[in-house]
Motif scaffolding. Sequence first.
Motif, short mmCIF file in Angstrom:
data_model
loop_
_atom_site.label_atom_id
_atom_site.label_comp_id
_atom_site.label_asym_id
_atom_site.label_seq_id
_atom_site.Cartn_x
_atom_site.Cartn_y
_atom_site.Cartn_z
N UNK A 2 0.87 -1.17 0.00
CA UNK A 2 0.00 0.00 0.00
C UNK A 2 0.91 1.22 0.00
N UNK A 3 0.71 2.11 -0.95
CA UNK A 3 1.56 3.29 -1.13
C UNK A 3 0.76 4.54 -0.79
N UNK A 4 1.38 5.42 -0.01
CA UNK A 4 0.77 6.70 0.33
C UNK A 4 1.61 7.79 -0.33
N UNK A 5 1.04 8.51 -1.31
CA UNK A 5 1.80 9.54 -2.02
C UNK A 5 2.28 10.66 -1.08
N UNK A 6 3.49 11.15 -1.35
CA UNK A 6 4.01 12.29 -0.60
C UNK A 6 3.43 13.57 -1.19
N UNK A 7 3.13 14.52 -0.33
CA UNK A 7 2.64 15.82 -0.79
C UNK A 7 3.34 16.92 -0.02
N UNK A 8 3.38 18.08 -0.60
CA UNK A 8 3.89 19.25 0.10
C UNK A 8 2.78 19.84 0.95
N UNK A 9 3.16 20.57 1.98
CA UNK A 9 2.18 21.18 2.86
C UNK A 9 1.23 22.06 2.06
N UNK A 10 -0.06 21.84 2.23
CA UNK A 10 -1.07 22.64 1.55
C UNK A 10 -1.56 22.05 0.24
N UNK A 11 -0.85 21.05 -0.28
CA UNK A 11 -1.30 20.41 -1.53
C UNK A 11 -2.43 19.43 -1.23
N UNK A 12 -3.24 19.17 -2.25
CA UNK A 12 -4.30 18.17 -2.11
C UNK A 12 -3.69 16.79 -1.90
N UNK A 13 -4.31 16.01 -1.03
CA UNK A 13 -3.82 14.67 -0.73
C UNK A 13 -4.58 13.65 -1.56
N UNK A 14 -3.84 12.90 -2.40
CA UNK A 14 -4.44 11.80 -3.15
C UNK A 14 -4.60 10.61 -2.22
N UNK A 15 -5.48 9.71 -2.57
CA UNK A 15 -5.68 8.52 -1.76
C UNK A 15 -4.56 7.51 -1.92
N UNK A 16 -4.47 6.61 -0.97
CA UNK A 16 -3.51 5.52 -1.04
C UNK A 16 -3.85 4.62 -2.23
#
Length: 69
Positions: A2-16
């Motif tokens: 199961x992979x959780x995408x990295x995001x920068x602070x304030x960016x929209x979070x994609x699902x795992x």
Amino acid sequence: MVVQPLTLYGDAVDGDFIALDNTHAGIGDTVLVNREGNGARAVLDLPDGCIISLIVGIVDSLYVESLKE
């Protein structure tokens, strides 16, 4: 895996999502994922495989520099 995408602070979070692991990554490792079916099938030499996401590398380190305008 199961992979959780990295995001920068304030960016929209994609699902795992789920990716096949060809690198023996462990829990908590930062990985590089190919999320394009043709490329994943080519790496595994499975032209008719039903594969979309494949872990193709383990990232040793990551450095993100904030760009201020």
